[in-house]
Design an enzyme around this catalytic site. Structure first.
Site, PDB file in Angstrom:
ATOM      1  N   SER A   1       0.834  -1.203   0.000  1.00 47.35           N
ATOM      2  CA  SER A   1       0.000   0.000   0.000  1.00 47.35           C
ATOM      3  C   SER A   1       0.868   1.252   0.000  1.00 47.35           C
ATOM      4  CB  SER A   1      -0.855  -0.023   1.276  1.00 47.35           C
ATOM      5  OG  SER A   1      -1.398   1.239   1.507  1.00 47.35           O
TER       6      SER A   1
ATOM      7  N   TYR B   1      -1.370  -0.447  10.608  1.00 42.01           N
ATOM      8  CA  TYR B   1      -1.672  -1.100   9.322  1.00 42.01           C
ATOM      9  C   TYR B   1      -0.511  -0.917   8.353  1.00 42.01           C
ATOM     10  CZ  TYR B   1      -3.411  -1.488   4.542  1.00 42.01           C
ATOM     11  OH  TYR B   1      -3.527  -1.813   3.216  1.00 42.01           O
TER      12      TYR B   1
ATOM     13  N   LYS C   1       2.408  -3.642   6.556  1.00 41.40           N
ATOM     14  CA  LYS C   1       2.773  -3.761   5.132  1.00 41.40           C
ATOM     15  C   LYS C   1       4.278  -3.592   4.958  1.00 41.40           C
ATOM     16  CE  LYS C   1      -1.264  -4.493   3.336  1.00 41.40           C
ATOM     17  NZ  LYS C   1      -1.578  -5.756   2.691  1.00 41.40           N
TER      18      LYS C   1
HETATM   19  N1  NAD Z   1      -8.644  -1.196  -0.821  1.00 33.69           N
HETATM   20  C1  NAD Z   1      -7.633  -0.378  -0.614  1.00 33.69           C
HETATM   21  O1  NAD Z   1      -7.818   0.830  -0.502  1.00 33.69           O
HETATM   22  C2  NAD Z   1      -6.217  -0.909  -0.520  1.00 33.69           C
HETATM   23  C3  NAD Z   1      -5.145  -0.032  -0.689  1.00 33.69           C
HETATM   24  C4  NAD Z   1      -3.842  -0.522  -0.572  1.00 33.69           C
HETATM   25  C5  NAD Z   1      -3.621  -1.863  -0.290  1.00 33.69           C
HETATM   26  N2  NAD Z   1      -4.679  -2.694  -0.114  1.00 33.69           N
HETATM   27  C6  NAD Z   1      -4.412  -4.107   0.226  1.00 33.69           C
HETATM   28  O2  NAD Z   1      -4.971  -4.941  -0.770  1.00 33.69           O
HETATM   29  C7  NAD Z   1      -5.432  -6.161  -0.209  1.00 33.69           C
HETATM   30  C8  NAD Z   1      -6.874  -6.402  -0.621  1.00 33.69           C
HETATM   31  O3  NAD Z   1      -7.644  -5.299  -0.197  1.00 33.69           O
HETATM   32  P1  NAD Z   1      -9.210  -5.195  -0.449  1.00 33.69           P
HETATM   33  O4  NAD Z   1      -9.537  -3.748  -0.560  1.00 33.69           O
HETATM   34  O5  NAD Z   1      -9.628  -6.130  -1.518  1.00 33.69           O
HETATM   35  O6  NAD Z   1      -9.725  -5.688   0.958  1.00 33.69           O
HETATM   36  P2  NAD Z   1     -10.890  -6.738   1.288  1.00 33.69           P
HETATM   37  O7  NAD Z   1     -11.076  -6.678   2.762  1.00 33.69           O
HETATM   38  O8  NAD Z   1     -12.063  -6.502   0.422  1.00 33.69           O
HETATM   39  O9  NAD Z   1     -10.194  -8.100   0.859  1.00 33.69           O
HETATM   40  C9  NAD Z   1      -9.320  -8.803   1.700  1.00 33.69           C
HETATM   41  C10 NAD Z   1      -9.805 -10.234   1.735  1.00 33.69           C
HETATM   42  O10 NAD Z   1      -8.937 -10.987   2.557  1.00 33.69           O
HETATM   43  C11 NAD Z   1      -9.719 -11.856   3.372  1.00 33.69           C
HETATM   44  N3  NAD Z   1      -8.887 -12.162   4.532  1.00 33.69           N
HETATM   45  C12 NAD Z   1      -8.466 -11.312   5.504  1.00 33.69           C
HETATM   46  N4  NAD Z   1      -7.675 -11.970   6.371  1.00 33.69           N
HETATM   47  C13 NAD Z   1      -7.588 -13.249   5.937  1.00 33.69           C
HETATM   48  C14 NAD Z   1      -6.900 -14.396   6.400  1.00 33.69           C
HETATM   49  N5  NAD Z   1      -6.161 -14.355   7.514  1.00 33.69           N
HETATM   50  N6  NAD Z   1      -7.024 -15.539   5.712  1.00 33.69           N
HETATM   51  C15 NAD Z   1      -7.781 -15.595   4.593  1.00 33.69           C
HETATM   52  N7  NAD Z   1      -8.458 -14.537   4.102  1.00 33.69           N
HETATM   53  C16 NAD Z   1      -8.355 -13.375   4.775  1.00 33.69           C
HETATM   54  C17 NAD Z   1     -10.986 -11.084   3.654  1.00 33.69           C
HETATM   55  O11 NAD Z   1     -12.090 -11.908   3.985  1.00 33.69           O
HETATM   56  C18 NAD Z   1     -11.210 -10.365   2.327  1.00 33.69           C
HETATM   57  O12 NAD Z   1     -12.004 -11.116   1.446  1.00 33.69           O
HETATM   58  C19 NAD Z   1      -5.241  -6.031   1.300  1.00 33.69           C
HETATM   59  O13 NAD Z   1      -4.059  -6.689   1.664  1.00 33.69           O
HETATM   60  C20 NAD Z   1      -5.103  -4.533   1.511  1.00 33.69           C
HETATM   61  O14 NAD Z   1      -4.302  -4.228   2.623  1.00 33.69           O
HETATM   62  C21 NAD Z   1      -5.970  -2.251  -0.238  1.00 33.69           C
END
Ligand code: NAD
Length: 332
Positions: free
Chosen positions: A124, A148, A152
């Protein structure tokens, strides 16, 4: 290639699964559904025209992950599973370290045991902390300001050490800026459990009448209109970035980082205006105090990703808002 997506039923994972499948890759999902809905699987099937295998489980279950990697002959893992709410991470940091950092260690063990050597990691822009200059390139100093972001950064460092110690391991580290919007089918989108933490899903629920009004945190930042400026990227562009990263893996030599964003910043008020056009309604909002830890502006220099991955985020802010609203309307 055969690709396992941890967190594959989440917001970015489901869009990435679609893009990979459309590009001809075999996709397997693994998710514990802590922040996603099982209904995603039927919708994915409708979009890609076949059922997508999904293992219900936790990345911390090393044995289950190892079995899954072996059973499906996985070649690459895209590691999206994780907790991602900044405010929550300040209140419950141990949950974040446990889930994100320990989760990644467990996954790496399973990959080692199953001899799977390629990973694309969801990092991120939060790892950069307060921008020391703009636009932010990949060499910008790393100084996350919340737990958070630190999870990362620690994961990135673990991955880098792991790659340094093993010639055969390759990791593409993707630092996402602010993904928003939805798939053109309106079947996939951002539908978090509980009250949304991010601007666009919150705004979508205000537009649909589910939430009363939007809070704009501060209008006295040194930006064009005083509100915070971010680099919003259409989630379908982001998903296509993963396809480009996958295609880059054979050319990569170890650990490579790319910022994924458009390179343009929009203020909160600009996003509200664009959303109002998309949904044809006024979005009620109130200016409130700045949120501790928020920064004025953040946007990327996308040149490295554009040049090396041969990928570019092309979709406009208006497409982001229109697609988000289409998805929200379908939910209601
Ligand atoms: N959405 C954003 O703004 C953003 C920005 C930068 C980075 N990210 C990163 O991208 C990734 C995906 O983000 P997203 O927006 O799709 O989030 P999201 O919460 O929609 O998706 C994450 C998924 O991981 C699953 N999950 C969480 N912990 C788990 C575990 N221990 N075992 C198995 N499954 C697990 C959740 O159920 C969910 O479906 C994350 O790692 C997040 O930190 C997201």
């Amino acid at each position: 290639m055969t690709v396992l997506l941890t967190g594959g039923t989440g917001y970015i994972g489901s869009h990435t699964a679609t893009a990979l499948s459309e590009a001809g890759h075999e996709v397997i999902l693994l998710d514990n559904f802590c922040n996603s809905h099982r209904a995603i699987l039927e919708r994915l099937e409708k979009i890609v025209g076949k059922s997508v295998p999904c293992i219900e489980g936790d990345v911390r279950d090393t044995a289950l992950v190892k079995r899954t990697l072996q059973e499906y002959g996985v070649e690459v893992v895209i590691h999206l599973a994780g907790l991602k709410a900044v405010g929550e991470s300040v209140k419950t940091p141990l949950n974040y370290y446990e889930n994100n950092v320990h989760g990644t260690l467990s996954l790496l063990r399973a990959m080692d045991e199953a001899d799977v050597n390629n990973m694309i990691f969801s990092s991120s822009a939060t790892v950069y902390g307060d921008p020391q200059y703009l636009p932010i390139d990949e060499d910008h100093p790393l100084a996350p300001t919340n737990p958070y972001g630190r999870t990362k950064l620690y994961i990135e460092q673990i991955l880098e050490d792991h790659v340094r110690a093993n010639d055969n391991i390759k990791v593409v580290n993707l630092r996402y800026f602010n993904p928003v919007g939805s798939h053109s089918s309106a079947l996939l989108g951002e539908d978090p459990r509980g009250i949304p933490n991010n601007l666009m899903p919150f705004m979508a629920r205000v537009a649909s009448g589910e939430l009363k009004e939007l809070s704009v945190f501060g209008d006295d930042y040194p930006t064009m209109d005083g509100t915070g400026v971010r680099d919003y990227i259409h989630v379908v562009d982001l998903a296509e970035g993963h396809v480009a990263a996958l295609e880059f893996l054979p050319r990569s030599t170890g650990f490579e980082t790319f910022n994924l964003g458009t390179g343009s910043g929009f203020s909160v008020l600009q996003v509200i205006q664009s959303y109002e056009v998309a949904c044809g309604k006024k979005i009620p909002y109130q200016i409130v105090k700045r949120r501790p830890g928020d920064i004025a502006s953040c946007y990327t220099d996308p040149n490295k990703a554009n040049a090396v991955l041969k990928w570019k985020a092309n979709r406009s802010l208006s497409e982001m808002c229109l697609s988000s609203w289409d998805f929200q309307r379908r939910l209601n």
